[in-house]
Design an enzyme around this catalytic site. Structure first.
Site, PDB file in Angstrom:
ATOM      1  N   ALA A   1      -4.311   7.623  -4.509  1.00 59.11           N
ATOM      2  CA  ALA A   1      -2.946   7.185  -4.822  1.00 59.11           C
ATOM      3  C   ALA A   1      -3.028   5.699  -5.162  1.00 59.11           C
ATOM      4  O   ALA A   1      -2.863   4.835  -4.305  1.00 59.11           O
ATOM      5  CB  ALA A   1      -2.027   7.427  -3.634  1.00 59.11           C
TER       6      ALA A   1
ATOM      7  N   SER B   1       0.835  -1.187   0.000  1.00 57.52           N
ATOM      8  CA  SER B   1       0.000   0.000   0.000  1.00 57.52           C
ATOM      9  C   SER B   1       0.877   1.246   0.000  1.00 57.52           C
ATOM     10  O   SER B   1       2.072   1.152  -0.296  1.00 57.52           O
ATOM     11  CB  SER B   1      -0.961  -0.008   1.191  1.00 57.52           C
ATOM     12  OG  SER B   1      -1.949   0.992   1.027  1.00 57.52           O
ATOM     13  N   ASN B   2       0.303   2.389   0.304  1.00 57.76           N
ATOM     14  CA  ASN B   2       1.082   3.617   0.357  1.00 57.76           C
ATOM     15  C   ASN B   2       0.492   4.556   1.402  1.00 57.76           C
ATOM     16  O   ASN B   2      -0.554   4.284   1.987  1.00 57.76           O
ATOM     17  CB  ASN B   2       1.155   4.280  -1.027  1.00 57.76           C
ATOM     18  CG  ASN B   2      -0.210   4.713  -1.519  1.00 57.76           C
ATOM     19  OD1 ASN B   2      -0.840   5.588  -0.948  1.00 57.76           O
ATOM     20  ND2 ASN B   2      -0.684   4.083  -2.584  1.00 57.76           N
ATOM     21  N   ASP B   3       1.194   5.667   1.630  1.00 58.76           N
ATOM     22  CA  ASP B   3       0.892   6.555   2.752  1.00 58.76           C
ATOM     23  C   ASP B   3      -0.297   7.478   2.554  1.00 58.76           C
ATOM     24  O   ASP B   3      -0.549   8.315   3.419  1.00 58.76           O
ATOM     25  CB  ASP B   3       2.119   7.452   3.031  1.00 58.76           C
ATOM     26  CG  ASP B   3       3.220   6.695   3.757  1.00 58.76           C
ATOM     27  OD1 ASP B   3       2.890   5.825   4.566  1.00 58.76           O
ATOM     28  OD2 ASP B   3       4.400   6.997   3.509  1.00 58.76           O
TER      29      ASP B   3
END
Lengths: 215, 215
Positions: free
Chosen positions: A95, A28-30
């Site tokens: 995102a 995943s991402n922030d």
């Protein structure tokens, strides 16, 4: 123009996507989802009909916004394509993970006692939701987002043209989790608007205002 | 025994860890942190001094608990080792990532236009926090957790012996995000206690009670 005739149907994507490795692990991402949620709130506040396609985030749904929760990029593509079919504008603030594991393991991926200290995770490209939907957008407004860590303007401009969006909002990784951001809004003709260290709510209102310019 | 002399210093780990791929992307897992936070709450409620080493979770710190936030497994090892030095018991409820990317990219990992549709992510083994700390635990209580998706008892029993913990709490992936769980608590002699579909607060109190049995 009467208030009613200026009401639009708007789709906003927000947050990260999660790409499953096995039943418990993921990539995943922030992304916090704050920018997308701010756009949904601003659009609903301006009287538009809003569908918010949200990845896994810890945020409350803004008032008068229809929210659809998704996990993976592929789920987000399906939900966004469906919602955009009857919409006038799309803001792709999510995102979306560029890559996902080639296969999701059915059982938890375990380290055996004899296994080496190294492993590789095979990845495949995820669908490009922005390019896929912008391709058939017709006269509808499509605003993409680009997260760039290096010199980003030229790359974002290329992204804008390659993908066929109307605008690209360029921001840095420091914007992902905070309530403020510095963004550059680029249009197809090379014009840019810079907003330095502004509350995301203010940036959101400016982006929603792009729908008027598209009239 | 007076109340004062039964007060222990307890370390609890909770939540997932995040392993950075680049400035924005990471590997993680579905752990909500609820079990570890419930143990910290139960231990503080029983009058113990509690340090909670927490991965990235959206939970409030329980009353009278000292919380240390960490991201990666390596950060969690450092913080937990430090806190355990002066502690009497360790509850390792965190879902520590077994693997991390071999290198963290300084810039966002981008897809170029000419790149293939496949990629590989190179991974290295993370430190085994449970085994590392249990090895030098002496008479102190160490309780590990095992998340098993297949037939798990034999594997959890082997984990208990390999790692040198006093107890292993075996649970399934459905326990990660919910407020209830079904667990099997295994001790070093092969005895097991099964708790079916109980609130995590109740399981937490049972686990804190293991400190009494260790007297």
């Amino acid at each position: 123009m009467s208030p009613k005739s200026s009401q639009r149907t708007v789709v906003v994507t927000a947050g990260p996507t999660r790409e499953a490795i096995d039943p418990v692990r993921y990539l995943s991402n922030d992304s916090s989802g704050k920018m997308g949620f701010a756009i949904a709130r601003a659009a609903a506040g301006a009287g538009h009909r809003v569908t918010l396609i949200a990845g896994p985030v810890a945020l409350e749904t803004p008032a008068r916004v229809r929210r659809v929760d998704v996990l993976s990029a592929r789920d987000m593509l399906v939900a966004t394509r469906e919602a955009f079919r009857s919409a006038d504008a799309l803001f792709m603030a999510a995102a979306v993970a560029d890559w996902r594991p080639k296969r999701k393991r059915a059982e938890k991926w375990r380290k055996s006692r004899h296994e080496s200290e190294l492993a590789t995770l095979e990845l495949v490209r995820n669908p490009d939701i922005l390019a896929s939907l912008a391709r058939r957008k017709g006269p509808r407004l499509v605003v993409g987002f680009a997260l760039e860590t290096g010199a980003g303007i030229a790359r974002a401009m290329r992204k804008l043209k390659d993908k066929g969006a109307d605008y690209i909002v360029l921001n840095g990784p420091e914007a992902l989790t905070r309530d403020r951001a510095s963004v550059t809004i680029l249009d197809r003709f090379g014009a840019s608007t810079v907003m330095q260290n502004r509350p995301k709510s203010q940036i959101a209102r400016a982006l929603v205002g792009l729908m008027k310019e598209a009239d």
